[in-house]
Scaffold this motif. Sequence first.
Motif, PDB file in Angstrom:
ATOM      1  N   TYR A 162      85.250  -4.363 -81.670  1.00  0.00           N
ATOM      2  CA  TYR A 162      85.242  -4.825 -83.057  1.00  0.00           C
ATOM      3  C   TYR A 162      83.797  -4.888 -83.516  1.00  0.00           C
ATOM      4  CZ  TYR A 162      90.113  -6.347 -82.792  1.00  0.00           C
ATOM      5  OH  TYR A 162      91.471  -6.387 -82.670  1.00  0.00           O
ATOM      6  N   ASP A 163      83.595  -4.643 -84.791  1.00  0.00           N
ATOM      7  CA  ASP A 163      82.263  -4.749 -85.381  1.00  0.00           C
ATOM      8  C   ASP A 163      82.429  -5.300 -86.779  1.00  0.00           C
ATOM      9  OD1 ASP A 163      79.546  -4.565 -85.681  1.00  0.00           O
ATOM     10  OD2 ASP A 163      79.513  -2.397 -85.976  1.00  0.00           O
ATOM     11  N   ALA A 164      81.500  -6.112 -87.204  1.00  0.00           N
ATOM     12  CA  ALA A 164      81.535  -6.672 -88.555  1.00  0.00           C
ATOM     13  C   ALA A 164      80.160  -6.485 -89.180  1.00  0.00           C
ATOM     14  CB  ALA A 164      81.908  -8.146 -88.525  1.00  0.00           C
ATOM     15  N   ASN A 165      80.152  -6.006 -90.422  1.00  0.00           N
ATOM     16  CA  ASN A 165      78.911  -5.771 -91.155  1.00  0.00           C
ATOM     17  C   ASN A 165      79.035  -6.344 -92.554  1.00  0.00           C
ATOM     18  OD1 ASN A 165      77.663  -3.969 -89.141  1.00  0.00           O
ATOM     19  ND2 ASN A 165      79.367  -2.630 -89.673  1.00  0.00           N
ATOM     20  N   GLU A 166      77.966  -6.975 -93.000  1.00  0.00           N
ATOM     21  CA  GLU A 166      77.962  -7.478 -94.366  1.00  0.00           C
ATOM     22  C   GLU A 166      77.629  -6.314 -95.300  1.00  0.00           C
ATOM     23  OE1 GLU A 166      76.549 -11.394 -96.765  1.00  0.00           O
ATOM     24  OE2 GLU A 166      75.184 -10.625 -95.248  1.00  0.00           O
ATOM     25  N   VAL A 167      78.572  -5.961 -96.147  1.00  0.00           N
ATOM     26  CA  VAL A 167      78.401  -4.853 -97.081  1.00  0.00           C
ATOM     27  C   VAL A 167      77.540  -5.288 -98.258  1.00  0.00           C
ATOM     28  CG1 VAL A 167      79.623  -3.235 -98.587  1.00  0.00           C
ATOM     29  CG2 VAL A 167      80.615  -3.878 -96.403  1.00  0.00           C
ATOM     30  N   MET A 168      77.818  -6.446 -98.760  1.00  0.00           N
ATOM     31  CA  MET A 168      77.017  -7.074 -99.809  1.00  0.00           C
ATOM     32  C   MET A 168      77.248  -8.570 -99.703  1.00  0.00           C
ATOM     33  SD  MET A 168      79.285  -5.721-103.019  1.00  0.00           S
ATOM     34  CE  MET A 168      79.458  -7.020-104.199  1.00  0.00           C
ATOM     35  N   GLN A 169      76.513  -9.353-100.431  1.00  0.00           N
ATOM     36  CA  GLN A 169      76.626 -10.799-100.300  1.00  0.00           C
ATOM     37  C   GLN A 169      78.066 -11.246-100.528  1.00  0.00           C
ATOM     38  OE1 GLN A 169      73.896 -13.020-102.702  1.00  0.00           O
ATOM     39  NE2 GLN A 169      74.566 -14.980-101.878  1.00  0.00           N
ATOM     40  N   GLY A 170      78.618 -11.902 -99.515  1.00  0.00           N
ATOM     41  CA  GLY A 170      79.975 -12.418 -99.617  1.00  0.00           C
ATOM     42  C   GLY A 170      81.066 -11.417 -99.266  1.00  0.00           C
ATOM     43  N   VAL A 171      80.687 -10.172 -98.921  1.00  0.00           N
ATOM     44  CA  VAL A 171      81.676  -9.140 -98.575  1.00  0.00           C
ATOM     45  C   VAL A 171      81.324  -8.581 -97.201  1.00  0.00           C
ATOM     46  CG1 VAL A 171      82.683  -6.920 -99.214  1.00  0.00           C
ATOM     47  CG2 VAL A 171      81.994  -8.536-101.002  1.00  0.00           C
ATOM     48  N   THR A 172      82.258  -8.690 -96.275  1.00  0.00           N
ATOM     49  CA  THR A 172      82.047  -8.209 -94.913  1.00  0.00           C
ATOM     50  C   THR A 172      83.156  -7.236 -94.555  1.00  0.00           C
ATOM     51  OG1 THR A 172      81.032 -10.307 -94.277  1.00  0.00           O
ATOM     52  CG2 THR A 172      81.823  -8.913 -92.496  1.00  0.00           C
ATOM     53  N   GLU A 173      82.771  -6.120 -93.931  1.00  0.00           N
ATOM     54  CA  GLU A 173      83.765  -5.179 -93.437  1.00  0.00           C
ATOM     55  C   GLU A 173      83.961  -5.433 -91.950  1.00  0.00           C
ATOM     56  OE1 GLU A 173      82.600  -1.084 -93.642  1.00  0.00           O
ATOM     57  OE2 GLU A 173      80.752  -1.420 -92.545  1.00  0.00           O
ATOM     58  N   VAL A 174      85.196  -5.284 -91.494  1.00  0.00           N
ATOM     59  CA  VAL A 174      85.508  -5.443 -90.078  1.00  0.00           C
ATOM     60  C   VAL A 174      86.052  -4.120 -89.585  1.00  0.00           C
ATOM     61  CG1 VAL A 174      86.918  -6.642 -88.378  1.00  0.00           C
ATOM     62  CG2 VAL A 174      85.992  -7.894 -90.321  1.00  0.00           C
ATOM     63  N   LEU A 175      85.443  -3.599 -88.528  1.00  0.00           N
ATOM     64  CA  LEU A 175      85.851  -2.326 -87.949  1.00  0.00           C
ATOM     65  C   LEU A 175      86.420  -2.563 -86.566  1.00  0.00           C
ATOM     66  CD1 LEU A 175      82.573  -0.387 -88.774  1.00  0.00           C
ATOM     67  CD2 LEU A 175      84.680  -0.396 -90.105  1.00  0.00           C
ATOM     68  N   CYS A 176      87.445  -1.802 -86.243  1.00  0.00           N
ATOM     69  CA  CYS A 176      87.997  -1.801 -84.896  1.00  0.00           C
ATOM     70  C   CYS A 176      88.041  -0.343 -84.466  1.00  0.00           C
ATOM     71  CB  CYS A 176      89.399  -2.412 -84.895  1.00  0.00           C
ATOM     72  SG  CYS A 176      90.111  -2.555 -83.254  1.00  0.00           S
ATOM     73  N   TYR A 177      87.431  -0.042 -83.326  1.00  0.00           N
ATOM     74  CA  TYR A 177      87.372   1.348 -82.910  1.00  0.00           C
ATOM     75  C   TYR A 177      87.505   1.459 -81.398  1.00  0.00           C
ATOM     76  CZ  TYR A 177      82.494   0.122 -82.000  1.00  0.00           C
ATOM     77  OH  TYR A 177      81.355  -0.476 -81.541  1.00  0.00           O
ATOM     78  N   GLY A 178      87.892   2.627 -80.965  1.00  0.00           N
ATOM     79  CA  GLY A 178      88.044   2.920 -79.549  1.00  0.00           C
ATOM     80  C   GLY A 178      88.258   4.414 -79.393  1.00  0.00           C
ATOM     81  N   THR A 179      88.569   4.831 -78.179  1.00  0.00           N
ATOM     82  CA  THR A 179      88.809   6.231 -77.890  1.00  0.00           C
ATOM     83  C   THR A 179      90.305   6.453 -77.713  1.00  0.00           C
ATOM     84  OG1 THR A 179      86.664   6.395 -76.795  1.00  0.00           O
ATOM     85  CG2 THR A 179      88.280   8.130 -76.330  1.00  0.00           C
ATOM     86  N   ALA A 180      90.866   7.313 -78.575  1.00  0.00           N
ATOM     87  CA  ALA A 180      92.290   7.640 -78.491  1.00  0.00           C
ATOM     88  C   ALA A 180      92.500   8.627 -77.357  1.00  0.00           C
ATOM     89  CB  ALA A 180      92.759   8.228 -79.818  1.00  0.00           C
ATOM     90  N   VAL A 181      93.471   8.338 -76.472  1.00  0.00           N
ATOM     91  CA  VAL A 181      93.728   9.190 -75.328  1.00  0.00           C
ATOM     92  C   VAL A 181      95.232   9.390 -75.145  1.00  0.00           C
ATOM     93  CG1 VAL A 181      91.630   8.497 -74.104  1.00  0.00           C
ATOM     94  CG2 VAL A 181      93.742   7.248 -73.713  1.00  0.00           C
ATOM     95  N   VAL A 182      95.564  10.401 -74.349  1.00  0.00           N
ATOM     96  CA  VAL A 182      96.955  10.616 -73.941  1.00  0.00           C
ATOM     97  C   VAL A 182      97.020  10.304 -72.452  1.00  0.00           C
ATOM     98  CG1 VAL A 182      98.812  12.286 -73.683  1.00  0.00           C
ATOM     99  CG2 VAL A 182      97.344  12.374 -75.715  1.00  0.00           C
ATOM    100  N   VAL A 183      97.802   9.305 -72.096  1.00  0.00           N
ATOM    101  CA  VAL A 183      97.961   8.887 -70.702  1.00  0.00           C
ATOM    102  C   VAL A 183      99.279   9.473 -70.202  1.00  0.00           C
ATOM    103  CG1 VAL A 183      98.221   6.942 -69.144  1.00  0.00           C
ATOM    104  CG2 VAL A 183      96.669   6.789 -71.086  1.00  0.00           C
ATOM    105  N   GLU A 184      99.195  10.165 -69.075  1.00  0.00           N
ATOM    106  CA  GLU A 184     100.414  10.758 -68.473  1.00  0.00           C
ATOM    107  C   GLU A 184     100.815   9.980 -67.236  1.00  0.00           C
ATOM    108  OE1 GLU A 184      99.727  14.883 -67.736  1.00  0.00           O
ATOM    109  OE2 GLU A 184      99.241  15.287 -69.829  1.00  0.00           O
TER     110      GLU A 184
END
Length: 66
Positions: A44-66
């Motif tokens: 997870y990552d959070a960044n202040e875009v502008m005063q009072g506004v924060t974006e929250v990101l969730c990221y990872g690596t998409a995989v196919v598990v067999e």
Amino acid sequence: MQTIIGGNITLFTSLCERTRNDSFELMVKHAEEMGANAIVGVRYDANEVMQGVTEVLCYGTAVVVE
């Protein structure tokens, strides 16, 4: 009142939990669209875009598990 007394600010806690969940669900949707059945290295990552506004990101690596 909670900001003056201290402790858990329930309104902010609820908003943060909902925002993290929304970003997680969006990541899962994108991984499924790519044909993945798992995601590794989730962050997870959070960044202040502008005063009072924060974006929250969730990221990872998409995989196919067999």
